[in-house]
Write a protein that holds these residues in place. Sequence first.
Motif, PDB file in Angstrom:
ATOM      1  N   SER A  84       0.838  -1.213   0.000  1.00 47.30           N
ATOM      2  CA  SER A  84       0.000   0.000   0.000  1.00 47.30           C
ATOM      3  C   SER A  84       0.869   1.257   0.000  1.00 47.30           C
ATOM      4  CB  SER A  84      -0.926  -0.002   1.226  1.00 47.30           C
ATOM      5  OG  SER A  84      -1.749  -1.146   1.234  1.00 47.30           O
ATOM      6  N   LEU A  85       1.822   1.289  -0.873  1.00 45.90           N
ATOM      7  CA  LEU A  85       2.769   2.398  -0.904  1.00 45.90           C
ATOM      8  C   LEU A  85       2.086   3.701  -1.265  1.00 45.90           C
ATOM      9  CD1 LEU A  85       5.768   0.505  -2.460  1.00 45.90           C
ATOM     10  CD2 LEU A  85       5.862   1.840  -0.348  1.00 45.90           C
ATOM     11  N   LYS A  86       2.594   4.772  -0.674  1.00 45.05           N
ATOM     12  CA  LYS A  86       2.065   6.117  -0.891  1.00 45.05           C
ATOM     13  C   LYS A  86       3.169   7.020  -1.447  1.00 45.05           C
ATOM     14  CE  LYS A  86      -0.778   5.618   3.287  1.00 45.05           C
ATOM     15  NZ  LYS A  86      -1.092   6.190   4.625  1.00 45.05           N
ATOM     16  N   PRO A  87       2.811   8.078  -2.129  1.00 48.07           N
ATOM     17  CA  PRO A  87       3.838   8.995  -2.638  1.00 48.07           C
ATOM     18  C   PRO A  87       4.775   9.499  -1.541  1.00 48.07           C
ATOM     19  CG  PRO A  87       1.756   9.477  -3.690  1.00 48.07           C
ATOM     20  CD  PRO A  87       1.465   8.442  -2.622  1.00 48.07           C
ATOM     21  N   GLU A  88       4.256   9.663  -0.337  1.00 47.14           N
ATOM     22  CA  GLU A  88       5.097  10.152   0.762  1.00 47.14           C
ATOM     23  C   GLU A  88       6.091   9.112   1.258  1.00 47.14           C
ATOM     24  OE1 GLU A  88       1.746  10.267   0.541  1.00 47.14           O
ATOM     25  OE2 GLU A  88       0.795   9.920   2.503  1.00 47.14           O
ATOM     26  N   ASP A  89       6.022   7.895   0.740  1.00 46.64           N
ATOM     27  CA  ASP A  89       7.034   6.889   1.057  1.00 46.64           C
ATOM     28  C   ASP A  89       8.270   7.041   0.172  1.00 46.64           C
ATOM     29  OD1 ASP A  89       4.359   4.532   1.445  1.00 46.64           O
ATOM     30  OD2 ASP A  89       5.505   5.512   3.053  1.00 46.64           O
ATOM     31  N   THR A  90       8.207   7.931  -0.797  1.00 42.79           N
ATOM     32  CA  THR A  90       9.345   8.154  -1.683  1.00 42.79           C
ATOM     33  C   THR A  90      10.554   8.638  -0.897  1.00 42.79           C
ATOM     34  OG1 THR A  90       7.964   8.637  -3.612  1.00 42.79           O
ATOM     35  CG2 THR A  90      10.203   9.544  -3.610  1.00 42.79           C
TER      36      THR A  90
END
Length: 115
Positions: A84-90
Amino acid sequence: QVQLVESGGGLVQAGGSLRLSCVASRTITSINAMGWYRQAPGKQRELVATVTLGGNTNYADSVKGRFTISRDNAKNTVYLQMNSLKPEDTAVYYCNGKRVLLEYWGQGTQVTVSS
């Protein structure tokens, strides 16, 4: 001295998954705490997750329920399953190993999550 080499990073869409691996050059059975940290552009490096020799885990609030850390001492490897990756995990994700008086870092692997 222990060298840590990360792999598994890449570009993924939001909601996707990645599995990071960290292979140590020597046995990790003498390293109590293995973990993953990350650093996004313009931000400080932050803890993502740790796992002890005994299997106790600790997670940043921002990744609880989505990321899972594990270690395979026989393979000298630590994993980070990211769902469930999110852009803020970049960020650049770094593997870390802590002994009482020594600490080891890998070179990092880039994870980019597109929206």
